[in-house]
Design an enzyme around this catalytic site. Sequence first.
Site, PDB file in Angstrom:
ATOM      1  CG  ASN A 109      41.859  -5.630  17.053  1.00 29.00           C
ATOM      2  OD1 ASN A 109      42.595  -6.063  15.875  1.00 29.00           O
ATOM      3  ND2 ASN A 109      41.275  -6.585  17.723  1.00 29.00           N
ATOM      4  CG  HIS A 111      37.572 -10.120  17.952  1.00 33.78           C
ATOM      5  ND1 HIS A 111      38.787 -10.840  17.990  1.00 33.78           N
ATOM      6  CD2 HIS A 111      36.394 -10.872  18.508  1.00 33.78           C
ATOM      7  CE1 HIS A 111      38.499 -12.175  18.279  1.00 33.78           C
ATOM      8  NE2 HIS A 111      37.135 -12.326  18.730  1.00 33.78           N
ATOM      9  CB  SER A 138      33.558  -6.003  18.127  1.00 36.77           C
ATOM     10  OG  SER A 138      32.623  -6.765  18.446  1.00 36.77           O
ATOM     11  CG  ASP A 147      40.477 -10.586  20.720  1.00 38.55           C
ATOM     12  OD1 ASP A 147      40.934  -9.616  19.970  1.00 38.55           O
ATOM     13  OD2 ASP A 147      40.694 -11.687  20.427  1.00 38.55           O
TER      14      ASP A 147
HETATM   15  C1  GRF Z   1      39.681 -10.433   9.903  1.00 35.90           C
HETATM   16  O1  GRF Z   1      38.651 -11.357  10.091  1.00 35.90           O
HETATM   17  C2  GRF Z   1      39.690  -9.591  11.339  1.00 35.90           C
HETATM   18  O2  GRF Z   1      38.448  -9.364  12.029  1.00 35.90           O
HETATM   19  C3  GRF Z   1      40.541 -10.211  12.024  1.00 35.90           C
HETATM   20  O3  GRF Z   1      41.470 -10.801  10.943  1.00 35.90           O
HETATM   21  C4  GRF Z   1      41.042 -10.965   9.853  1.00 35.90           C
HETATM   22  C5  GRF Z   1      41.747 -10.105   8.872  1.00 35.90           C
HETATM   23  O4  GRF Z   1      41.276 -10.169   7.575  1.00 35.90           O
HETATM   24  N1  GRF Z   1      41.252  -9.722  13.110  1.00 35.90           N
HETATM   25  P1  GRF Z   1      42.181  -9.300   6.407  1.00 35.90           P
HETATM   26  O5  GRF Z   1      43.530  -9.536   6.437  1.00 35.90           O
HETATM   27  O6  GRF Z   1      41.782  -7.793   6.931  1.00 35.90           O
HETATM   28  O7  GRF Z   1      41.416  -9.554   5.119  1.00 35.90           O
END
Ligand code: GRF
Length: 214
Positions: A109, A111, A138, A147
Amino acid sequence: MARLKTAVLISGRGSNLQALIEACAAPDFPAEIALVISNVIEASGIEHAIKAGIPVRIVPHRDFKTRAEFEAALDKILRAAGIELICLAGFMRVLTGGFVDAWNGKLVNIHPSLLPDFPGLDTHRRALEAHKRFAGCSVHFVRDEVDAGPVIVQAAVPVLPGDDEHKLAARVLTAEHKAYPLALRLVAGGRVRLSGNQIEIDGKPGPIRLNPVA
Ligand code: GRF
């Protein structure tokens, strides 16, 4: 070269998906995106997959009575497609223990914080309120706790005078687009060894830190 068959799960804009698609276009990249799944039919990120010719499945979570049934449907689709690694990229459903355990070490994932700081939502607002000098993102293996899980790559950006949530989020997002492809390259290239909560990358203790990305 055999490339690791990777699925990307999204719920929205899909800019990280696009960064991964672009990375996978390099001839020496050890992963291919073989499938994109969205739980949201309107997710604009689906367009990125369509443009790249990647198969897309829409699996609306609302079609299922329980999280377990939703996750069973995801699992079935992923296994039928021969997926070996799952990248969550703005996938806004919490995955529960059964699914997470079944894909342990094969589920990552991204985050938007420097974990363990600020798990959960509103990371940029919380970083500003805490007067952090650095924010970032991260990429981590997913564990049952939200997370949490061993971090593979972290990328930091400065918090600048005059920042608001929007400006900081945009700066962190540029770092995300570097960190996620790097993490996928490392994992798919077999360079990451996971043992319990410890992570080794190329034989050295992880994570890799990209500090700071402007
Ligand atoms: C990103 O900021 C990611 O870290 C979080 O959700 C957002 C997704 O953005 N988990 P995108 O859809 O990849 O533009």
